[in-house]
Design a protein around this motif. Structure first.
Motif, PDB file in Angstrom:
ATOM      1  N   ALA A  24      26.934-116.293  19.187  1.00 28.73           N
ATOM      2  CA  ALA A  24      27.126-116.070  20.627  1.00 28.73           C
ATOM      3  C   ALA A  24      25.948-115.353  21.265  1.00 28.73           C
ATOM      4  CB  ALA A  24      28.413-115.277  20.865  1.00 28.73           C
ATOM      5  N   ASP A  25      25.155-114.648  20.468  1.00 27.25           N
ATOM      6  CA  ASP A  25      23.996-113.902  20.986  1.00 27.25           C
ATOM      7  C   ASP A  25      22.781-114.818  20.975  1.00 27.25           C
ATOM      8  OD1 ASP A  25      21.828-112.275  21.529  1.00 27.25           O
ATOM      9  OD2 ASP A  25      22.562-110.608  20.297  1.00 27.25           O
ATOM     10  N   MET A  26      22.444-115.351  22.123  1.00 27.59           N
ATOM     11  CA  MET A  26      21.363-116.325  22.201  1.00 27.59           C
ATOM     12  C   MET A  26      19.988-115.709  21.970  1.00 27.59           C
ATOM     13  SD  MET A  26      22.688-119.189  22.381  1.00 27.59           S
ATOM     14  CE  MET A  26      24.437-119.227  22.073  1.00 27.59           C
ATOM     15  N   VAL A  52      22.599-119.173  29.890  1.00 30.78           N
ATOM     16  CA  VAL A  52      21.907-120.453  30.035  1.00 30.78           C
ATOM     17  C   VAL A  52      20.632-120.387  29.193  1.00 30.78           C
ATOM     18  CG1 VAL A  52      20.734-122.046  31.625  1.00 30.78           C
ATOM     19  CG2 VAL A  52      22.819-120.852  32.349  1.00 30.78           C
ATOM     20  N   THR A  53      20.446-121.411  28.350  1.00 28.54           N
ATOM     21  CA  THR A  53      19.252-121.487  27.520  1.00 28.54           C
ATOM     22  C   THR A  53      18.548-122.814  27.739  1.00 28.54           C
ATOM     23  OG1 THR A  53      20.437-122.478  25.642  1.00 28.54           O
ATOM     24  CG2 THR A  53      20.303-120.063  25.698  1.00 28.54           C
ATOM     25  N   ASN A  65      14.323-132.404  25.841  1.00 25.43           N
ATOM     26  CA  ASN A  65      14.535-131.068  26.397  1.00 25.43           C
ATOM     27  C   ASN A  65      15.983-130.907  26.822  1.00 25.43           C
ATOM     28  OD1 ASN A  65      11.784-130.043  26.285  1.00 25.43           O
ATOM     29  ND2 ASN A  65      11.344-131.648  27.769  1.00 25.43           N
ATOM     30  N   TYR A  66      16.503-129.701  26.610  1.00 26.22           N
ATOM     31  CA  TYR A  66      17.890-129.398  26.942  1.00 26.22           C
ATOM     32  C   TYR A  66      17.961-128.123  27.773  1.00 26.22           C
ATOM     33  CZ  TYR A  66      19.018-132.807  23.378  1.00 26.22           C
ATOM     34  OH  TYR A  66      19.110-133.959  22.654  1.00 26.22           O
ATOM     35  N   ARG A  67      18.949-128.088  28.647  1.00 31.02           N
ATOM     36  CA  ARG A  67      19.287-126.880  29.411  1.00 31.02           C
ATOM     37  C   ARG A  67      20.780-126.691  29.216  1.00 31.02           C
ATOM     38  NH1 ARG A  67      20.558-124.734  34.678  1.00 31.02           N
ATOM     39  NH2 ARG A  67      19.316-122.839  34.976  1.00 31.02           N
ATOM     40  N   MET A  68      21.137-125.697  28.399  1.00 37.60           N
ATOM     41  CA  MET A  68      22.516-125.526  27.965  1.00 37.60           C
ATOM     42  C   MET A  68      23.193-124.341  28.646  1.00 37.60           C
ATOM     43  SD  MET A  68      22.554-128.033  25.842  1.00 37.60           S
ATOM     44  CE  MET A  68      23.700-128.031  24.491  1.00 37.60           C
ATOM     45  N   ARG A  69      24.425-124.567  29.086  1.00 36.35           N
ATOM     46  CA  ARG A  69      25.275-123.492  29.607  1.00 36.35           C
ATOM     47  C   ARG A  69      26.308-123.180  28.532  1.00 36.35           C
ATOM     48  NH1 ARG A  69      25.902-120.611  33.780  1.00 36.35           N
ATOM     49  NH2 ARG A  69      24.560-121.881  35.102  1.00 36.35           N
TER      50      ARG A  69
END
Length: 149
Positions: A24-26, A52-53, A65-69
């Motif tokens: 959980a800790d990005m 958001v990463t 490329n990814y943009r994850m919530r």
């Protein structure tokens, strides 16, 4: 479009609470990602829901490329990452097993149609399975290292 799914699981030699905390800790997450992942950044938050990463994954000679919530459908058990630009969703599920835990990584997305979709459904799940096994091994090493610190 057919759904495509890839998954892997393994026992991690650390308690579920500790393992869930790492997942959980990005800010910790990049420490156990396989080499296929690059350019990992935390854009918002950092731990758990609302984070958001962004990152890139290179597989099969292609980089995406990814943009994850991040959400936590079951806090303490399930972390979910949903891509803002596609149907891709990755779920990390942690099951307690005494002083160890069972972690399962599952990724699902809407596959392409036609011949490209055939190859995607045939080869992508196997490639991701291997990548996830690598990530789980790295998570195990990281969790053991954190326990001894």
């Amino acid at each position: 479009m057919a759904k495509v799914e890839a998954s892997a699981e393994r026992t991690i030699d650390a308690p579920a609470g500790q393992v869930y905390g790492h997942l959980a800790d990005m800010h910790q997450h990049p420490r156990f990602l396989p080499p296929a992942f690059s350019d990992f950044k935390v854009e918002e938050g950092g731990v758990g829901a609302g984070t958001v990463t962004t990152f890139a994954v290179t597989a099969g000679g292609r980089t995406r490329n990814y943009r994850m919530r991040i959400t936590e459908p079951e806090p303490g058990r399930t972390v979910m990452e949903s891509d803002a630009n596609s149907s891709l969703v990755t779920t990390f599920h942690v099951e307690p097993q005494g002083d160890k835990s069972l972690v399962r990584i599952t990724t699902r997305w809407d596959g392409a149609s036609g011949i490209g979709g055939f190859f995607e459904r045939t080869f992508a799940p196997r490639a991701l399975h291997r990548m996830f096994l690598d990530e789980l091994e790295r998570l195990n090493v990281y969790a053991l290292d954190q326990r001894s610190s």
